[in-house]
Design an enzyme around this catalytic site. Structure first.
Site, PDB file in Angstrom:
ATOM      1  N   GLY A  11       0.804  -1.215   0.000  1.00 20.28           N
ATOM      2  CA  GLY A  11       0.000   0.000   0.000  1.00 20.28           C
ATOM      3  C   GLY A  11       0.837   1.264   0.000  1.00 20.28           C
ATOM      4  N   ARG A  39      -3.904  -4.978  -7.149  1.00 18.83           N
ATOM      5  CA  ARG A  39      -2.888  -4.037  -6.681  1.00 18.83           C
ATOM      6  C   ARG A  39      -1.497  -4.463  -7.167  1.00 18.83           C
ATOM      7  NH1 ARG A  39      -3.046  -2.886  -0.475  1.00 18.83           N
ATOM      8  NH2 ARG A  39      -4.935  -1.805  -1.146  1.00 18.83           N
ATOM      9  N   VAL A  90       0.848  -3.653   6.832  1.00 22.08           N
ATOM     10  CA  VAL A  90      -0.565  -3.837   6.487  1.00 22.08           C
ATOM     11  C   VAL A  90      -1.417  -2.797   7.203  1.00 22.08           C
ATOM     12  CG1 VAL A  90      -0.303  -6.294   6.022  1.00 22.08           C
ATOM     13  CG2 VAL A  90      -0.870  -5.539   8.337  1.00 22.08           C
ATOM     14  N   PHE A 226       1.111  15.469  17.749  1.00 22.42           N
ATOM     15  CA  PHE A 226       1.610  16.840  17.844  1.00 22.42           C
ATOM     16  C   PHE A 226       1.345  17.622  16.555  1.00 22.42           C
ATOM     17  CE2 PHE A 226       4.524  17.714  21.563  1.00 22.42           C
ATOM     18  CZ  PHE A 226       3.997  16.714  22.357  1.00 22.42           C
ATOM     19  N   CYS A 276      -3.549   8.660   8.918  1.00 21.65           N
ATOM     20  CA  CYS A 276      -2.820   8.539  10.190  1.00 21.65           C
ATOM     21  C   CYS A 276      -3.320   9.415  11.329  1.00 21.65           C
ATOM     22  CB  CYS A 276      -1.335   8.826   9.954  1.00 21.65           C
ATOM     23  SG  CYS A 276      -0.508   7.556   8.981  1.00 21.65           S
ATOM     24  N   LYS A 339      -5.011  15.831   0.469  1.00 21.61           N
ATOM     25  CA  LYS A 339      -3.997  16.871   0.286  1.00 21.61           C
ATOM     26  C   LYS A 339      -3.479  16.760  -1.135  1.00 21.61           C
ATOM     27  CE  LYS A 339       0.159  16.213   2.012  1.00 21.61           C
ATOM     28  NZ  LYS A 339       1.291  15.906   2.911  1.00 21.61           N
TER      29      LYS A 339
END
Length: 462
Positions: A11, A39, A90, A226, A276, A339
């Site tokens: 990925g 993939r 993964v 952060f 994330c 983004k």
């Protein structure tokens, strides 16, 4: 010395990371394996524009190394058996069921990998956590591997990625740091050194940090927390700026010149997305609560609350500005990826803004230079706010930005693609319904210039 590496998972992390390792270490055979045949086919496609991951510079790296010492395959068992070092890369999504639903990381894929390695391995292996994981996951992996009964010795390392999508190849070529966590035993330190030696082929040794496993695992969650905190902080200030007449861009510039603060991640937007930030913060909130650290959990959960609020606030602002109704109105979305310079849409703000506007019966015309239409449909259907048929009727997906904006009441800029700045905005304005509005959720366009053309411009924090 490591001569053969296997990476389970092809990925956004596994593919680019292994491609760079292969390019920089031509003496190491690198095999990336995945059960998803489509993939793997895409990674092997001669047309490099069809790679499943879009990252600037990735195609050149793959072109150089693929077939020489970089291979993509679905033969997982074979690659595990051959490898000296195995990276686990993964997906670790947030749980959607059971205890910890909506917060805890779902580790089922990690456990399946560990059990497969335990079943297949006939020789000693170094197993490297590359996926973002909760603290002490390495212990669970080790428990599974050490109870195979076949006499194979395993060392578990933590090597979290710190890539930013859109600049992943640059980040891999010249990382701020490479973090490697391992056991303090002689065997553990030998395994750590083996991975240090791989990265040392191109990364200066003073940028390769070694810690214990637990510090490495927690450092990844902390770094993302952060960074996300800074985004939510400046977005909170953007709302205050709108009420007081301040300009959030000017405020960000002023505080960013303070060397104690710095300018990075102080760009107001419609909210952070990606695979994330939200997942890792929610995971940290869950960990804190599980230890009874409720104040710690509440502190970090507020970062997520602010981010969700910013997305919803943007949609509400569109509705309010368009005379409190968007029913039957066409709103053009420029951008769907979370983004620029990536085709990743996970947790993209565009999805949630679109969801709110569709609930108000708006029609949304969408253009993104890298995101495919099937992904856009998947993202909206995944929320399950409406039937798939209702979603299909409520949106249109265009391959031309001018067509997407034609006869629209408003434009919402949801991704900061550089090409948007170069469009003929006069031409776009001339073909829109009047009054024509631009809602800039990423603050990439010149509001004064758009207002000079005739647009009613609304930027975040204006």
């Amino acid at each position: 010395m490591i001569t053969k590496i296997c990476c389970i998972g092809a990925g956004y992390v596994g593919g680019p990371t292994m491609a760079v390792i292969a390019q920089k270490c031509p003496h190491i055979k690198v095999t990336v394996v995945d059960l998803n045949q489509d993939r793997i086919n895409a990674w092997n496609d001669e047309d490099l524009s069809k790679l499943p991951v879009y990252e600037p510079g990735l195609d050149a790296v793959v072109k150089e190394a693929r077939g020489r010492n970089l291979f993509f395959s679905t033969e997982v068992d074979k690659a595990i058996e051959e490898a000296d070092m195995i990276f686990i890369s993964v997906n670790t999504p947030t749980k959607t069921y059971g205890v910890g639903k909506g917060m805890a990381a779902d580790l089922k894929y990690i456990e399946l990998c560990a059990r497969q390695i335990a079943r297949v391995a006939k020789t000693d292996k170094i197993v490297v956590e590359k996926s973002t994981l909760p603290v002490r996951t390495a212990q669970a992996i080790k428990d599974i591997l050490d109870n195979t009964g076949n006499g194979v010795q395993f060392q578990i390392l933590s090597n979290p990625e710190f890539l930013a999508e859109g600049t992943a190849i640059e980040d891999l070529f010249a990382p701020d740091r490479v973090l490697i966590g391992g056991e303090t035993s002689p065997e553990g330190q030998k395994a750590v050194q083996a991975l240090v030696d791989v990265y040392a082929n191109w990364v200066p040794k003073d940028r390769i940090l070694t810690t214990n496993v637990w510090s490495s695992e927690l450092s990844k969650l902390t770094a993302n927390a952060f960074l996300a905190q800074r985004v939510s902080s400046i977005n909170a200030m953007s709302e205050l700026c709108e009420k007081t007449g301040a300009d959030v861009n000017e405020v960000a510039r002023a505080i960013g010149m303070d060397s104690r603060i710095g300018p990075k991640f102080l760009k107001s937007s419609v909210g952070f997305g990606g695979s994330c930030f939200q997942k890792d913060i929610l995971n940290m909130v869950y960990i804190a609560k599980s230890y009874g650290l409720n104040e710690v959990a509440d502190y970090w959960e507020q970062v997520i609350i602010m981010n969700d609020h910013q997305k919803r606030r943007f949609a509400k602002n569109i509705i309010k500005t368009l005379y409190n109704t968007v029913s039957g109105k066409k709103i053009a979305f420029l951008g769907w990826a979370f983004k620029k310079d990536t085709n990743d849409t996970r947790e993209s703000a565009a999805i949630y803004v679109a969801d709110d506007l569709l609930s108000e019966q708006a029609h949304i015309s969408i253009f993104d230079p890298k995101v495919e239409s099937k992904q856009i449909h998947f993202d909206l259907n995944y929320l399950e706010s409406r039937s798939q048929e209702e979603n299909a009727k409520g949106i249109s997906i265009e391959t031309n930005p001018y067509e997407a904006c034609k006869n629209a009441h408003a434009i919402a800029v949801l991704t900061e693609w550089d090409e948007f700045k170069a469009y003929d905005w006069q031409k776009i304005y001339d073909n829109m319904l009047k009054p024509a509005f631009v809602f800039d959720g990423r603050n990439i366009l010149d509001g004064k210039e758009l207002e000079r053309i005739g647009f009613k411009y609304q930027g975040i924090g204006k």
